[in-house]
Scaffold this active site. Structure first.
Site, mmCIF file in Angstrom:
data_model
loop_
_atom_site.group_PDB
_atom_site.id
_atom_site.type_symbol
_atom_site.label_atom_id
_atom_site.label_comp_id
_atom_site.label_asym_id
_atom_site.label_seq_id
_atom_site.Cartn_x
_atom_site.Cartn_y
_atom_site.Cartn_z
ATOM 1 N N HIS A 53 61.559 15.362 72.940
ATOM 2 C CA HIS A 53 62.170 14.124 73.454
ATOM 3 C C HIS A 53 63.642 14.350 73.766
ATOM 4 O O HIS A 53 64.163 13.872 74.772
ATOM 5 C CB HIS A 53 62.060 13.009 72.409
ATOM 6 N N HIS B 122 58.009 18.011 68.619
ATOM 7 C CA HIS B 122 57.771 16.870 69.509
ATOM 8 C C HIS B 122 59.067 16.065 69.684
ATOM 9 O O HIS B 122 59.441 15.707 70.801
ATOM 10 C CB HIS B 122 56.662 15.990 68.915
ATOM 11 N N GLU B 123 59.754 15.831 68.573
ATOM 12 C CA GLU B 123 61.001 15.061 68.644
ATOM 13 C C GLU B 123 62.075 15.824 69.413
ATOM 14 O O GLU B 123 62.825 15.250 70.199
ATOM 15 C CB GLU B 123 61.507 14.708 67.242
ATOM 16 N N GLU C 151 55.542 10.638 76.167
ATOM 17 C CA GLU C 151 54.900 11.114 74.945
ATOM 18 C C GLU C 151 54.063 12.359 75.216
ATOM 19 O O GLU C 151 54.127 13.336 74.473
ATOM 20 C CB GLU C 151 54.002 10.026 74.345
#
Lengths: 184, 418
Positions: free
Chosen positions: B150, B146-147, B229
């Protein structure tokens, strides 16, 4: 006079067209080669880890000599394999051998408590993951390259560009299709 | 994958441009209220841009260091926490980042993680020791993915830029409102009635703008952050090919969370779960940097495969509408999900099932051992030295300042071998 200019213009356009297609193919080929070298790095890492693993396991798994030897043999065979196709085959066999080994290791709680073994296991499973991800990236790049060299009009000048082999896992056991549920 | 970035880039550039207009308008309104003269609008607008530029320069030059420093993050090496390091390397390959992000550890029992860095080639991923303590490998992989999502989608850059704009707008509007309440606006020099009327109208417009602008900017900012997100979740699912890992991590993270120390609303969008106390639902949800956890989990759990298309379909089923652009879905193509095995731990990559065997025997530590490992990693990254006593087997962690002084084992007083 006008005819000469038109001729020159057409020639110029052709040259530019040739250069752009040629450079595009070179770029894609480099991407593909780069993708392969990423896999290569991880495969080497896997080959380097296996002797340590076997060495650590030896003391605990004395009755499994055959399994350990099979792992080493598969590893040595994988090390000399060349090109995506051969490598795919050899690595598939190595994977199967490792599978057998780790399956057996379950029966040795002392081995599973060995920190060195645990660390090697983490390294190996991470390396497997990296190979998997790198393989996807390589196959994507190889497909892009193959498509680019086959489409018209690039196929008229792409004779010098050899088609890329995909890295396919050859072992039947490896072709486990993940179950996908469409239920909600 | 590339198209996704481009279309996102376009969308967020549009949002940023709109925010920029709002910023300039607020500046102009401030100029009018302070000087009481329509001509001062230009100065106000210029001042607003200058303020934003200064704030922006500060973050560009030292932003990441400020962010990481603020969170108390320490960079770790592979030997400090091999598993975390390996996972970051795996996700770097899966996301095809040009370079592995640096790995940071934050000594905080509250489980969380965030990304920093303006360019994919120069980024960082930070996780808390609390996160390492409660997640298994698959879940940790989901969070890291997930990071990395980003980073890959360049969210850090955009959200920080947008966050600064929101801050600048709030500052300007605040100044303007104060000036008005104080009656600081000078009366007009001209005496004609008509002009006075026009001026009054302008003043009222300026006042309304200064009340509405900060709210509007925040709403846009929060909406943008929530969208990012969802997209990072979609990228995370695709990189790991295992949405269940991230889903289960989010479930663990949503249960009874203590707010993280030292965070601000500008850095909040970079975290995996909101670092500050979560807002409830309803109208408050509009003022949240993150979508509701239950919805994120439900979407991930509904995914049939692991591609953007699967995420988009699941999103449509849960929330309605679309989240991932059509072109990006096409570019990313089909991504099969890897299967989980049994009830305990799952395979790293059933699709590339060499891993299957290795994964079935994947080392999983007991929670206590995991917590200890995480803390040790932070300590060694902080310069502590780990010494094992050969006589009694006790392990001592010696802070850098005492390294020269501690020569014997604290438990059995046997001297350490030199």
């Amino acid at each position: 006079m006008t005819g000469v200019w038109i001729g020159l213009g057409v020639f110029f356009v052709l040259v530019v067209w040739f250069i752009s297609i040629y450079n595009g193919l070179v770029r894609l080929r480099n991407e593909k080669d780069n993708g392969w070298s990423q896999i290569d790095v991880q495969l080497k890492r896997r080959h380097d880890l296996i002797p340590n693993l076997v060495e650590t396991a030896k003391g605990y798994m004395q009755h499994e000599r055959g399994t350990l030897e099979a792992v080493i043999k598969a590893r040595n065979a994988a090390m000399v394999a060349q090109g995506p196709k051969q490598v795919g085959q050899a690595e598939g066999q190595l994977g199967a051998a490792l599978q057998g080994f780790f399956g057996l290791s379950e029966a040795y709680p002392e081995l599973k408590a060995n920190t060195n073994f645990l660390a090697l296991q983490e390294e190996l499973s991470s390396t497997e993951n990296k190979i998997g991800f790198a393989r996807q990236a390589y196959n994507d790049a190889a497909t892009r390259y193959n498509n680019a060299r086959e489409v018209f009009p690039a196929n008229m000048i792409s004779g010098g560009f050899r088609p890329a082999e995909l890295y396919v896992i050859e072992d039947a056991k490896e072709r486990v299709v993940p179950k996908v549920s469409f239920g909600s | 994958m590339w198209e996704q970035i481009r279309s996102n880039e376009r969308r967020s550039l549009f949002v940023l441009a709109a925010m920029g207009v709002l910023l300039v308008a607020t500046g102009a309104a401030l100029g009018v209220t302070l000087a009481g003269d329509p001509e001062a609008m230009i100065f106000g607008a210029g001042g607003a841009l200058a303020l934003w530029l200064v704030l922006w320069l500060i973050t560009v030059t030292g932003g990441d260091q400020i962010l990481l420093g603020m969170a108390g993050a320490r960079e770790i090496e592979k030997k400090d926490h091999p598993q975390l390091f390996n996972i970051v390397e795996e996700m770097t390959i899966a996301a095809a980042l040009p370079k592995r992000p640096k790995v940071y550890l934050v000594d905080d029992p509250s489980p969380n993680a965030f990304a920093a860095g303006r360019e994919p080639g120069n980024a960082a991923v930070a996780v808390t020791t609390g996160l390492l303590a409660i997640l298994d490998r698959d879940e940790l992989q989901g969070v890291v993915a997930h990071e990395i999502g980003h980073i890959k989608n360049r969210d850090v850059k955009r959200m920080v830029t947008a966050g600064i704009m929101v801050g600048a707008i709030a500052m300007l509007a605040d100044m303007g409102r104060r000036a008005l309440w104080m009656g600081g606006a000078r009366r007009s020099r001209s005496s004609s009635k008509e002009e006075n009327g026009a001026q009054a109208a302008l003043m009222i417009a300026a006042l309304v703008l200064m009340i509405v602008a900060p709210l509007l900017a925040q709403l846009v900012y929060f909406a943008l952050s929530r969208r990012r997100e969802y997209l990072a979740d979609a990228s995370g699912a695709m990189f790991t090919r295992y949405p269940a890992g991230l889903a289960s991590a989010l479930e663990k993270l949503s249960g009874g969370r203590a707010p993280l120390a030292d965070t601000s609303s500008v850095t909040a969008p970079m975290y995996i779960v909101p670092p500050m106390r979560a807002h409830g639902s309803g109208a408050f949800a509009l003022f949240s940097t993150h979508p509701p956890m239950e919805e994120r989990v439900r979407i991930l759990r509904k995914m049939a495969g692991a591609s953007y298309t699967d995420y988009d379909r699941a999103y449509a089923a849960v929330k309605g509408g679309h989240i991932v652009g059509e072109r990006s879905q096409r570019e990313a193509g089909q991504v099969p999900r890897r299967a989980a095995v049994g009830s305990e731990g799952a395979l790293p990559l059933a699709a590339t099932a060499t891993a299957a065997a290795v994964a079935a025997a994947e080392p999983e530590l007991a929670p206590e051992a995991r917590r200890r490992q995480a803390n040790d990693a932070f300590l060694t990254a902080s310069g502590y030295e780990v010494r094992s006593c050969t006589a009694c087997g006790a392990t001592a962690k010696i802070p850098p300042s005492l390294r020269a002084k501690v020569k014997t084992c604290p438990r059995c007083s046997e001297p350490y071998p030199t």
